[in-house]
Design an enzyme around this catalytic site. Structure first.
Site, PDB file in Angstrom:
ATOM      1  N   SER A   1       0.669  -1.256  -0.111  1.00  0.00           N
ATOM      2  CA  SER A   1      -0.276  -0.063  -0.187  1.00  0.00           C
ATOM      3  C   SER A   1       0.781   1.552   0.152  1.00  0.00           C
ATOM      4  O   SER A   1       0.084   2.542  -0.248  1.00  0.00           O
ATOM      5  CB  SER A   1      -0.978  -0.585   1.697  1.00  0.00           C
ATOM      6  OG  SER A   1      -2.270  -1.119   0.999  1.00  0.00           O
TER       7      SER A   1
ATOM      8  N   LYS B   1       0.372   3.930  -2.694  1.00  0.00           N
ATOM      9  CA  LYS B   1      -0.833   4.686  -2.703  1.00  0.00           C
ATOM     10  C   LYS B   1      -0.525   6.273  -2.756  1.00  0.00           C
ATOM     11  O   LYS B   1      -0.601   7.103  -2.290  1.00  0.00           O
ATOM     12  CB  LYS B   1      -2.138   4.451  -1.277  1.00  0.00           C
ATOM     13  CG  LYS B   1      -3.310   3.228  -2.032  1.00  0.00           C
ATOM     14  CD  LYS B   1      -3.381   2.564  -0.537  1.00  0.00           C
ATOM     15  CE  LYS B   1      -4.126   1.282  -0.673  1.00  0.00           C
ATOM     16  NZ  LYS B   1      -4.817   0.588   0.219  1.00  0.00           N
TER      17      LYS B   1
ATOM     18  N   SER C   1      -5.737   3.024   4.347  1.00  0.00           N
ATOM     19  CA  SER C   1      -5.344   2.349   3.311  1.00  0.00           C
ATOM     20  C   SER C   1      -6.639   1.345   2.671  1.00  0.00           C
ATOM     21  O   SER C   1      -6.140   0.401   2.000  1.00  0.00           O
ATOM     22  CB  SER C   1      -4.283   1.272   4.055  1.00  0.00           C
ATOM     23  OG  SER C   1      -3.877   1.120   2.916  1.00  0.00           O
TER      24      SER C   1
ATOM     25  N   LYS D   1       3.625   6.243   4.843  1.00  0.00           N
ATOM     26  CA  LYS D   1       2.569   5.445   4.951  1.00  0.00           C
ATOM     27  C   LYS D   1       2.873   3.904   5.359  1.00  0.00           C
ATOM     28  O   LYS D   1       3.779   3.054   4.951  1.00  0.00           O
ATOM     29  CB  LYS D   1       2.096   5.368   3.360  1.00  0.00           C
ATOM     30  CG  LYS D   1       1.281   4.721   2.566  1.00  0.00           C
ATOM     31  CD  LYS D   1      -0.085   5.318   2.284  1.00  0.00           C
ATOM     32  CE  LYS D   1      -1.249   3.992   2.989  1.00  0.00           C
ATOM     33  NZ  LYS D   1      -1.135   2.760   3.379  1.00  0.00           N
TER      34      LYS D   1
END
Length: 407
Positions: free
Chosen positions: A81, A84, A136, A241
């Site tokens: 993730s 992202k 997320s 993140k």
């Protein structure tokens, strides 16, 4: 026979359920419970070298764009993730935050970590972005890709075009959420560069620094929380993140600033959430214990002036209106850089310059290079340029020269 068939059917059904559970688990943001305060207490600030158990780790100096430390930092890897970061970057550059998006069946049906969207839900691009980066949400990623790019593949094209624009040669995107895909990969260094670029956007910085937020779906509020365990727990951390898939392992991209030292740490391929957290803290502690931001431009300009005072008058211009050339330095790649404390007094220059020129000489003509060195390592190379144009002598110039001698 009937009982045997039922047993077989039961076993097959059980296998299907287990396989489905494993797939969902593989694509879910890591929910392993950790005690962040306990990790902070046992993680020593006295770190001479980073202790990391993750397969990939890197520290990136934002002032210079240089790597302070790396472990397999140039190896291609899945990124989960942390993808992202690029997804949100594309949305911020291409989208309108006030647009209202109607969630498609495909977006609503996306598995893994989710914002909790349902088919035909209505939500703004802004709130989808918050759900993407805090919760997320894979469903939010698909909804944004469809709205901004017209579909996942076209959105991936936008991501890859941006990667090319940033000069990334070992990064390729296939999906907006980071679920495992053989055509979806990056390196720790290139992920740091993507993050550094994104952090220059104020809205992005604000999003990743947010601990909790109220999103509005169909007019109803929903409180979401940031999955980044270091945000608000470790001094100086301001983003960015988390990530987890079976293929990528536990991942964490962290930005931290204390004083002038602004860094990005990357951890990919950790076996547990505790390991990724511990490794990230160790990387941060190592950087702040051992490095300091130095104004390279000031140091080099001072040393160059000392060199010029000795050597500049020896640069001869044959047949020029001026006998000597004045010189200057070209552009610096960066003006500040994190330097190891033990090397602060070991910053030096090595200049190589032409000492004989033929007129005419153009302004800004390159006649040499200056290497900036820390001990034996060259950390930057700067052009040495002619400061002012020098034209070739004409007959009248020689005539005036003779008259000066006579009179």
């Amino acid at each position: 026979m009937k009982i045997k068939r039922l047993k077989k059917a039961g076993i097959i059904l059980l296998l299907i359920i287990c396989l489905f559970f494993n797939m969902v688990k593989a694509n879910t943001e890591d929910e392993e419970d950790i005690n962040i305060n306990e990790i902070l207490q046992v993680t020593s600030a006295e770190v001479d070298m980073p202790k990391t158990s993750s397969r990939i780790a890197l520290i990136y100096d934002r002032a210079s764009g240089e790597v302070i430390y790396e472990k397999n930092g140039y190896r291609k890897a899945k990124m989960a993730s942390t993808t992202k970061i690029m997804t949100s970057l594309i949305v911020l550059e291409k989208g309108n935050l006030s647009d209202t998006v109607t969630v498609s069946k495909k977006a609503a049906g996306t598995g893994g970590s989710r914002l909790g969207l349902k088919t035909n839900d209505k939500i703004t691009v802004n709130d989808l972005l918050m759900g993407l980066m805090l919760e997320s949400g894979n469903d939010a990623a698909i909804a944004l890709a469809e709205h901004i790019g017209g579909g996942v593949e076209k959105f991936a094209d936008l991501m890859n075009a941006k990667a090319k624009e940033l000069g990334l040669k070992n990064t390729h995107f296939a999906v907006p959420h980071g679920l495992d895909n053989e055509e979806h990969y990056t390196t720790a260094l290139e992920l740091a560069k993507i993050t550094d670029y994104a952090l220059k956007i104020e809205k992005f910085r604000n999003i990743v620094a947010t601990k909790e937020y109220n999103v509005t779906i169909n007019g109803y509020n929903k409180v979401i929380s940031n999955t980044n365990e270091l945000l608000g727990s470790l001094d100086g951390v301001y983003g960015v993140k988390t990530g987890f898939t079976n293929g990528a392992g536990r991942c964490l991209v962290t930005s931290c600033k204390r004083g002038e030292l602004d860094i990005i740490t990357i951890v990919l391929g950790a076996d547990t959430k505790k390991i990724r957290t511990t490794d990230s803290i160790n990387l941060i502690n190592y950087a702040y214990k051992n490095y300091k931001v130095m104004n390279i431009e000031n140091i080099i300009n001072q040393k160059f002036e000392e060199w010029k005072n000795i050597r500049e008058k020896a640069i001869i211009v044959n047949k020029g209106i001026l006998e000597n050339a004045t010189i200057k330095l070209g552009e610096f790649k960066y003006t500040k850089r994190a330097i190891r404390n033990a090397d602060i007094d070991n910053i030096n220059i090595e200049a190589n310059c032409l000492m004989y020129l033929e007129a005419p000489v153009e302004a800004n003509k390159k006649i040499g290079t200056l290497k900036v060195k820390v001990r034996e390592e060259t950390i930057q190379t700067i052009d040495i340029l002619v400061e002012r144009a020098i034209r070739k002598k004409e007959i009248k110039d020689y005539f005036y020269q003779i008259l000066k001698v006579i009179y």
